[in-house]
Design an enzyme around this catalytic site. Sequence first.
Site, PDB file in Angstrom:
ATOM      1  N   HIS A   1      -1.775   1.225   7.101  1.00 24.83           N
ATOM      2  CA  HIS A   1      -2.310   1.258   5.740  1.00 24.83           C
ATOM      3  C   HIS A   1      -2.270   2.694   5.240  1.00 24.83           C
ATOM      4  CE1 HIS A   1      -4.471   0.188   2.165  1.00 24.83           C
ATOM      5  NE2 HIS A   1      -5.389   1.116   2.418  1.00 24.83           N
TER       6      HIS A   1
ATOM      7  N   CYS B   1       0.815  -1.221   0.000  1.00 25.07           N
ATOM      8  CA  CYS B   1       0.000   0.000   0.000  1.00 25.07           C
ATOM      9  C   CYS B   1       0.840   1.259   0.000  1.00 25.07           C
ATOM     10  CB  CYS B   1      -0.962  -0.004   1.175  1.00 25.07           C
ATOM     11  SG  CYS B   1      -0.166   0.088   2.806  1.00 25.07           S
TER      12      CYS B   1
ATOM     13  N   ASP C   1      -8.100   4.694  -3.125  1.00 25.91           N
ATOM     14  CA  ASP C   1      -7.209   3.648  -2.619  1.00 25.91           C
ATOM     15  C   ASP C   1      -6.886   2.651  -3.733  1.00 25.91           C
ATOM     16  OD1 ASP C   1      -5.802   1.765  -1.181  1.00 25.91           O
ATOM     17  OD2 ASP C   1      -7.278   1.578   0.416  1.00 25.91           O
TER      18      ASP C   1
END
Length: 271
Positions: free
Chosen positions: A105, A68, A120
């Site tokens: 994250h 991520c 995202d």
Amino acid sequence: MRNEIDKLVKEKDYFSAEDDLRRIKMVQELLAERFPFENLDVLLKVEDPITPKFIVEKMLLKGRGGLCYELNALQHLLLKELGFDVYLATATVSTETGWATDRTHVMNLLWKEEKLYLIDSGFGSNLPLQPVELDGPPVHSPAGNFRLQTCETEKGSIVLQSENDKGWNTRYAFFPEKVGWEDLNRIKTEIHNSPKSSFNRELLIARMLPEATLSVNEERLQLKGIEGEDQRIMFTTDDEMLRCIKIRFSESIYQAAAHYVRMKKKGRENA
């Protein structure tokens, strides 16, 4: 970097879309197609700091994917270059056994016309593939239905949720606060070294397909279709796993996976 971005957006006919949210959606689709979620640098112990230069070289020039803090760093650079005032934020992932490690994250947030949107590209194969409006309507992708809700939790005032047969399930929580690139390196250090990390134990590569999600680990290949079909192919050897990776992913990802298998084999021989 601009030349590489131009090549990417031309593939999606990006400038044919007049609406900003549609353009961002096209960027997210492009990232999902080209840059898989993969943890090979963790397993290969690549400790280079996360910088714009590192992201451009690893992903745009070499064709690798990442976790991520890399995938959404690339998304951040692309959207900034395309004129969007996005900013990086961090969230805490919710698991079946409780909250994961705090704020590990990374994603992007955008304020547009007094509305907050989550963007995202780094949540494995669980991607909405479009901006998700806070307290707006749910969105749909091959990974399912997603929504962004105001909800006070110990880990944040906003939650991303996905829908399953039991209802809406919280995937992560966050406060909409801006973080800098130094936070990406904090997260990288945590993911690489923490015994609580789920990404420093075995190989994982995942990607979104138009009608399915695909993931590979050291035991199997799994395809999940949008209608619920589930196909699983088990591996009996590392060579079978590598052949699967070679067929379905870029040459640079295959080479990194082959390097990891050689390291693992050498470690077993020296044990």
